[in-house]
Structure formats: C-alpha cells, structure tokens
Design a protein around this motif. Structure first.
Motif, PDB file in Angstrom:
ATOM      1  N   ARG A   1      -9.177  -1.411   0.257  1.00 38.18           N
ATOM      2  CA  ARG A   1      -8.123  -0.412   0.440  1.00 38.18           C
ATOM      3  C   ARG A   1      -7.604   0.102  -0.903  1.00 38.18           C
ATOM      4  O   ARG A   1      -6.963   1.154  -0.957  1.00 38.18           O
ATOM      5  CB  ARG A   1      -6.971  -1.009   1.247  1.00 38.18           C
ATOM      6  CG  ARG A   1      -7.356  -1.489   2.632  1.00 38.18           C
ATOM      7  CD  ARG A   1      -7.888  -0.366   3.507  1.00 38.18           C
ATOM      8  NE  ARG A   1      -6.906   0.667   3.738  1.00 38.18           N
ATOM      9  CZ  ARG A   1      -6.035   0.654   4.744  1.00 38.18           C
ATOM     10  NH1 ARG A   1      -6.042  -0.359   5.607  1.00 38.18           N
ATOM     11  NH2 ARG A   1      -5.179   1.633   4.903  1.00 38.18           N
ATOM     12  N   ILE A   2      -7.865  -0.659  -1.962  1.00 39.71           N
ATOM     13  CA  ILE A   2      -7.494  -0.224  -3.309  1.00 39.71           C
ATOM     14  C   ILE A   2      -8.671  -0.482  -4.235  1.00 39.71           C
ATOM     15  O   ILE A   2      -9.563  -1.289  -3.941  1.00 39.71           O
ATOM     16  CB  ILE A   2      -6.240  -0.953  -3.848  1.00 39.71           C
ATOM     17  CG1 ILE A   2      -6.530  -2.448  -4.041  1.00 39.71           C
ATOM     18  CG2 ILE A   2      -5.039  -0.731  -2.947  1.00 39.71           C
ATOM     19  CD1 ILE A   2      -5.439  -3.195  -4.810  1.00 39.71           C
TER      20      ILE A   2
ATOM     21  N   LEU B   1       0.832  -1.197   0.000  1.00 38.84           N
ATOM     22  CA  LEU B   1       0.000   0.000   0.000  1.00 38.84           C
ATOM     23  C   LEU B   1       0.873   1.256   0.000  1.00 38.84           C
ATOM     24  O   LEU B   1       0.573   2.242  -0.693  1.00 38.84           O
ATOM     25  CB  LEU B   1      -0.918  -0.019   1.222  1.00 38.84           C
ATOM     26  CG  LEU B   1      -2.155   0.886   1.174  1.00 38.84           C
ATOM     27  CD1 LEU B   1      -3.055   0.499   0.009  1.00 38.84           C
ATOM     28  CD2 LEU B   1      -2.929   0.798   2.474  1.00 38.84           C
TER      29      LEU B   1
ATOM     30  N   ALA C   1       1.106   4.198  -3.015  1.00 37.13           N
ATOM     31  CA  ALA C   1       1.026   5.648  -2.811  1.00 37.13           C
ATOM     32  C   ALA C   1       2.221   6.352  -3.444  1.00 37.13           C
ATOM     33  O   ALA C   1       2.084   7.419  -4.060  1.00 37.13           O
ATOM     34  CB  ALA C   1       0.954   5.958  -1.317  1.00 37.13           C
TER      35      ALA C   1
ATOM     36  N   HIS D   1      -5.625   4.051  -5.108  1.00 34.81           N
ATOM     37  CA  HIS D   1      -5.691   3.956  -3.651  1.00 34.81           C
ATOM     38  C   HIS D   1      -7.037   4.489  -3.176  1.00 34.81           C
ATOM     39  O   HIS D   1      -7.509   5.517  -3.643  1.00 34.81           O
ATOM     40  CB  HIS D   1      -4.554   4.775  -3.033  1.00 34.81           C
ATOM     41  CG  HIS D   1      -4.507   4.714  -1.538  1.00 34.81           C
ATOM     42  ND1 HIS D   1      -5.171   5.613  -0.732  1.00 34.81           N
ATOM     43  CD2 HIS D   1      -3.877   3.866  -0.694  1.00 34.81           C
ATOM     44  CE1 HIS D   1      -4.946   5.330   0.541  1.00 34.81           C
ATOM     45  NE2 HIS D   1      -4.176   4.267   0.584  1.00 34.81           N
TER      46      HIS D   1
END
Length: 372
Positions: free
Chosen positions: A360-361, A295, A299, A370
């Motif tokens: 989360r994505i 994650l 980003a 994201h």
C-alpha cells in the motif's frame, strides 16, 4: 568555489575539438511535444513494445505457462485473451526449465495450429544477468544473429529471475540494481520488451519476492494466483506505468499427453485455456484502524508537503514523496494510538511495516510514497 563561479564555468564550457564527434543530449522542446498515438504494443492494453514486465506468482501457480502462452501468441501473431497482438520474434530464456521447455512447446504444437514458420527460439541454459556482463553480451549477440526468423526479436522472456541472478541476492539493492540495469541494457541493445518470470515471497501480501526497486523499475506487473477450489488461475495487473490496471484474465491448464516414455508411462505437459468463469476468491483482509489512519495521514502529508524527487530506479516517476520522519510525526500527532509516546512508536512501526508488506506504500530511505 562559489555558486556563481560554478555557473560561470558551466556556461563557458565548450566540447573539446579533438577530432572525435561529440554526441550531445537532445532536449525536446515544449512546442515539439505531441500525443504519442502510434506507440507500439505487443499485446494491446497489456504489454508495451519496449516494456519491462514482471509476471510473478507462487510455485505451481501457472506463471510460466502464462508467459509461454503469451510468447507463442506473439510469435504467431494470434489474438491472446481477447487482445490484439503484434507479431514479433520471441527469445525465451528457459533458465529454470532448461530443455523441459521443449515439452511445453510440444504440447502447444499438438493443440494449436500455428503458422508454417514461427519466429520463436529458446535458450535452455541458465545465464547470469546480474554479476557477469559477459553473459549479457553473449545473449545480445545470439539475438542479433537470428536473421532467419523472418521477424526481428521484439520480446525476450527471462524465466526465472532467480535463475539468472548468478548467485546475487534478490533482497540486496546492489544486486537487484545490477540486475535491473542489465535488463535495461538488454532492452536498449535489442529494442525488445523483456518479460521476467518471478516468484512471490513467503508473505503473499508483499507481492513479488526481492528488493522493492524491481517493482519501481517495472512498467507492467502481473500477479498470477491459483484458486484451489476451482483450479482457475487469475492473471491480475497490479501495475501499469502508462495503461489502466483494470480487469483480470482467467484461465485453466489442460493436460496434454505427448507420448510414452521408456517405462511405458505417459509423458504430459499443459496448455493454457481461456475461461469465462470466475474464481471463488478469498476475502481481502481489511486494514486495521491504525493502518487506515496511517495511510490517511500519509495522503494528507503528501498533499501538503510532498515533492517529486530526482529521477531514480527506486521510485516510480512523477511520484510525490515525503520523508518518513515527517509522516511519523503526523501519525504521532494524528491519533494513531491513544497510548503514550512508546505506544505511538510501536503503533506506527507496526502500521508502516504492514502497509509496506501489503504493497500500500513504497519506501526508499528516507522517502515514502502512497501506492494507489
């Protein structure tokens, strides 16, 4: 054809003069743009006046009672969960409950003092909002005929998505895309907001069941969960396209006796009661080291190479995306696994799948983004 030739042909284009008015697209100039301070709402800070909203939860979580409570509050013009409400007419498509919706409304009639007239109507049959345009047209026609309600219909509740798919597959992009397009057509034809009642998937971390483009097209998404220990029900906003997603709504269901059936047994339904208590809650499972690293790297790569793609129903607007292949390469180089190439491939796949499952994505081939 060269690019120069193509551009010249576009510039030379003139609408045909065939006696028919040509409807041009109106482009809003920069100087004309102003803050939209007076945009309407149905429930302030929660539901916009022309929004597409989804309320979802497990079976028995109380999602239908929540949707009905909101609907009756809007039809009555009564404050709801401490939020100001704008009164409009409501059409409740009870595709799942059918005539059973009447018991639920009857319970509210016993417990709540409504205005003398209520601009609330219900459709008690299942319809097809996926594959059969005829049902969409019939619904629009029926709504337009409700001239005696006193208020125009400004909210349409579709309960549930699965009972209005007409045999379509919620997990297939073509079918879900057709459903979303018909919901958009319904909103455009009536000017109303549409609130869709939907189910959670087997894996609760996945959120609402079905293809991800439903969430991408949704303006407001509300998750309904029930605490088995306290019997408290929580409505949590998990997405707002324009508004803040802060805060939760907590309520309980109170049973109301409606009468006695032919066998002498009581007939009951429930009404929503707002609560100041807080559910005990369950611990949120933390991300694994590999998931957290993946994650973080997503980003980073979005910050360096992310671009906003062309508008579509699959990706939220103004969302920077990158190709999944680029993210994968970042993860391989960024230490997602200490193993060899095979170990890195497995670690990335597991992390990416879990991040997608836990919302989360977002992913729409070949792009990923994201979800904050």
């Amino acid at each position: 054809m060269s690019d120069a030739t193509a551009i010249a042909r576009v510039e030379d284009y003139k609408p045909p003069l065939n006696g028919h008015a040509t409807k041009l697209l109106r482009l809003v100039q920069f100087e004309e743009m102003r803050p939209r301070l007076a945009d309407g709402y149905l429930m302030k800070h929660l539901l916009g006046s022309a929004a597409m909203a989804v309320v979802y939860g497990e079976s028995g979580s109380g999602k239908t009672f929540f949707a009905l409570h909101l609907s009756l509050s809007v039809a009555a013009g009564m404050e709801c969960f401490g939020r100001r409400v704008r009164r409009v007419g409501v059409c409740y498509v009870a595709a799942e409950a059918g005539p059973g919706i009447e018991n639920r409304v009857a319970a509210y009639k016993r417990e709540v003092e409504f205005p003398e007239t209520m601009p609330f109507v219900a459709l008690e049959t299942s319809i097809d909002l996926c594959k059969d345009a005829a049902d969409l047209h019939k619904l629009v026609a029926a709504i337009r005929c409700q001239d005696d309600l006193g208020f125009p219909i400004g909210l349409i509740v579709v309960d549930t998505l699965s009972r209005t798919m007409g045999g379509g597959n919620e997990n297939q992009p073509d079918d879900m895309g057709a459903f979303v397009r018909n919901i958009d057509a319904l909103r455009a034809a009536t000017g109303a907001a549409v609130l869709i009642v939907h189910h959670s998937g087997k894996n609760l971390a996945l959120g609402a069941r079905g293809h991800s483009l439903l969430r991408a097209a949704t303006d407001t998404e509300i998750e309904i969960t029930r605490d088995d220990a306290t019997k408290l029900i929580t409505a949590r906003v998990t997405k707002q396209r324009e508004l803040a997603t802060d805060g939760t709504i907590v309520f309980t269901l109170r049973q109301v006796e409606l009468g006695i059936d032919q066998d002498g047994d009581p007939v009951t339904s429930c009404v929503v009661e707002e609560s100041d208590e807080q559910p005990s809650g369950k611990a949120v499972r933390p991300l694994s080291k590999a998931q957290g690293r993946a994650l973080q790297l997503l980003a980073e790569v979005i910050d360096k190479a992310g671009e906003i793609p062309l508008a579509s129903n699959h990706i939220p607007p103004n969302t920077k995306c990158v190709a999944e292949t680029l993210w994968r390469e970042y993860c391989y180089r960024g230490g997602i696994s200490n193993g060899g190439q095979r170990g890195k491939e497995q670690a990335f796949k597991r992390a990416a799948d879990e991040l997608l499952d836990r919302n989360r994505i977002g992913k729409w081939e070949p792009l990923v983004w994201h979800i904050s």
